[in-house]
Design an enzyme around this catalytic site. Structure first.
Site, PDB file in Angstrom:
ATOM      1  CB  ALA A 164      -5.828   0.115   0.360  1.00 16.62           C
ATOM      2  CG  ASP A 165      -0.807  -1.510  -3.922  1.00 14.47           C
ATOM      3  OD1 ASP A 165       0.112  -0.851  -3.398  1.00 14.47           O
ATOM      4  OD2 ASP A 165      -0.820  -1.814  -5.124  1.00 14.47           O
TER       5      ASP A 165
END
Length: 200
Positions: A77-78
């Site tokens: 994720a970011d």
């Protein structure tokens, strides 16, 4: 209601809050930070829309770990904080955290969250969502007191929404999980669809 897992899960992130979020919904997983050099990707995509940058970073992190652990389902994720078209990076220091909050005070900004799932070095699913947050007008003493109490030095936007950071806002539009850096409901739905997890 126990959760049955049919395959190992890896979180390609050292984020404490993401780990807490996955544990809270009953998942068992290993943590393997990706080691991806984010600045290189950001430099290569400096003219790209911020949503595309977040997605690219999530994919890169997911693939970096998945290629080393092909039998597991890897989650990467970011999160990127955008204010008037500019990216606000993790502050890293108390002074920079206070400066970021002073910038956000009394205005609206966006949190972009991207998440990917991979297995065997191949992306199986990716998702992007945004949340829009309007911060109250904060005085310098307000900001100083908050930063001293919550120490949001590694938090995107210089606040911990899962903690005292909620006191800073007048309005939040969107998924609160997105604000915390992981679009959890769509992710869980996909893990169920892939047969990785099931309700027992």
């Amino acid at each position: 209601m126990p959760i049955v897992q049919h395959a190992p899960i890896i979180l390609a992130s050292g984020s404490t809050i993401r780990q807490q979020m996955l544990k809270a919904v009953g998942l068992t997983f290993s943590v393997v930070p990706s080691g991806v050099e984010e600045d290189t990707i950001k430099a290569a995509m400096k003219d790209a829309p911020i949503a595309e940058l977040a997605a690219a970073l999530a994919r890169a992190k997911t693939l970096a770990v998945s290629s080393q652990h092909p039998d597991a389902y890897t989650i990467g994720a970011d999160q990127i904080c955008e204010h008037h078209g500019a990216i606000l990076s993790k502050p890293g220091s108390y002074d920079r955290a206070e400066a970021q909050l002073a910038t956000l005070s009394g205005s609206t900004h966006t949190q972009h969250c991207a998440v990917s799932v991979a297995r065997g070095g191949e992306i199986l699913w990716q998702f992007h969502d945004t949340a829009t947050l309007t911060m109250r007008a904060l005085s310098a003493p307000d900001i100083h007191a908050y930063v001293a109490a919550d120490a949001p030095l590694s938090s995107c936007g210089a606040y911990k929404f899962e903690g005292l950071g909620r006191h800073l806002f007048a309005r939040v539009e969107g998924d609160h999980d997105v604000v915390q850096g992981l679009a959890l409901v769509p992710l869980l739905a996909e893990l169920h669809a892939l047969g990785v997890i099931a309700l027992a």
